[in-house]
Design an enzyme around this catalytic site. Structure first.
Site, mmCIF file in Angstrom:
data_model
loop_
_atom_site.group_PDB
_atom_site.id
_atom_site.type_symbol
_atom_site.label_atom_id
_atom_site.label_comp_id
_atom_site.label_asym_id
_atom_site.label_seq_id
_atom_site.Cartn_x
_atom_site.Cartn_y
_atom_site.Cartn_z
ATOM 1 N N MET A 167 0.762 -1.195 0.137
ATOM 2 C CA MET A 167 -0.062 0.113 0.048
ATOM 3 C C MET A 167 0.754 1.269 0.010
ATOM 4 O O MET A 167 0.381 2.480 0.177
ATOM 5 C CB MET A 167 -0.959 0.003 1.250
ATOM 6 C CG MET A 167 -1.972 -1.083 1.253
ATOM 7 S SD MET A 167 -2.933 -1.357 -0.264
ATOM 8 C CE MET A 167 -3.853 -2.843 0.115
ATOM 9 N N GLU B 10 10.332 4.426 3.291
ATOM 10 C CA GLU B 10 11.535 4.274 2.455
ATOM 11 C C GLU B 10 12.798 4.363 3.481
ATOM 12 O O GLU B 10 13.720 3.509 3.072
ATOM 13 C CB GLU B 10 11.519 5.383 1.459
ATOM 14 C CG GLU B 10 10.522 5.314 0.554
ATOM 15 C CD GLU B 10 9.170 5.569 0.890
ATOM 16 O OE1 GLU B 10 8.226 5.248 -0.104
ATOM 17 O OE2 GLU B 10 8.714 6.259 2.029
ATOM 18 N N ASP C 125 24.383 -10.787 3.918
ATOM 19 C CA ASP C 125 24.719 -11.635 2.731
ATOM 20 C C ASP C 125 26.111 -11.562 2.274
ATOM 21 O O ASP C 125 26.944 -12.664 2.004
ATOM 22 C CB ASP C 125 23.707 -11.075 1.752
ATOM 23 C CG ASP C 125 24.051 -11.931 0.314
ATOM 24 O OD1 ASP C 125 23.877 -13.129 0.187
ATOM 25 O OD2 ASP C 125 24.453 -11.133 -0.608
ATOM 26 N N HIS D 145 2.858 4.331 -1.444
ATOM 27 C CA HIS D 145 2.996 5.129 -2.722
ATOM 28 C C HIS D 145 4.417 5.226 -3.353
ATOM 29 O O HIS D 145 5.286 5.464 -2.573
ATOM 30 C CB HIS D 145 2.365 6.492 -2.534
ATOM 31 C CG HIS D 145 0.957 6.491 -2.125
ATOM 32 N ND1 HIS D 145 0.666 6.192 -0.909
ATOM 33 C CD2 HIS D 145 -0.343 6.669 -2.791
ATOM 34 C CE1 HIS D 145 -0.973 6.628 -0.902
ATOM 35 N NE2 HIS D 145 -1.115 6.804 -1.967
#
Length: 160
Positions: free
Chosen positions: A75, A116, A130, A77
């Protein structure tokens, strides 16, 4: 259902309409961390990790994650970001080697950039994992949280 902005008239989830919101400068700062062993700490510090420059790769991954948050979070934007800055700070005490990750994100738009910043901090920590997992899979990613945000109708937030 009128008071629930994330649901339509059928009670189903929807992406909120932000077309009537004012464009303002919005910022968000998020933090995360990863605890590593001494070998990984020294490898990152000396630039001798086999997969390359761990912090440079993690920084690029964090920036890419911020730019693509709406593809990860349903959801959210899609936003045009003005800037993403990722900083690293080692917290070394006794046999603990903790890399603190701080991400700042900025935009001028109709919705905030908290997701973000949080996504970027998470992806940065995961990328470090990783890059270093061949040395030690026992690394621990720490709490990820919003440190502060500015802009928008809900005003500013700063974690105590």
């Amino acid at each position: 259902m009128d008071s629930f902005t994330h649901f339509n008239e059928q009670g189903r989830a929807k992406m909120v309409d932000i077309s009537d919101k004012n464009e303002t400068v919005r910022t968000a700062v998020a933090k995360s961390s990863i605890q590593v062993n001494k070998e990984i700490y020294e490898g990152i510090q000396q630039g001798s990790m086999k997969k390359g420059d761990v912090l440079a790769v993690a920084q690029v991954a964090g920036i890419m994650a911020a730019k693509n948050t709406s593809q990860w979070i349903p959801m959210c934007h899609p936003l045009s970001l003005s800037g993403v800055d990722i900083r690293f700070d080692w917290n070394v005490k006794d046999d603990l080697y903790i890399l603190v990750i701080e991400v700042s994100v900025k935009t001028k738009g109709s919705t905030g950039v908290e997701m973000e910043a949080l996504t970027s901090a998470s992806a940065t920590a995961l990328t470090i994992y990783d890059m270093c997992k061949a040395v030690d899979k026992g690394m621990m990613i720490g709490e990820t949280y919003l440190l502060q945000k500015t802009g928008g109708k809900n005003g500013d937030f700063k974690r105590d």
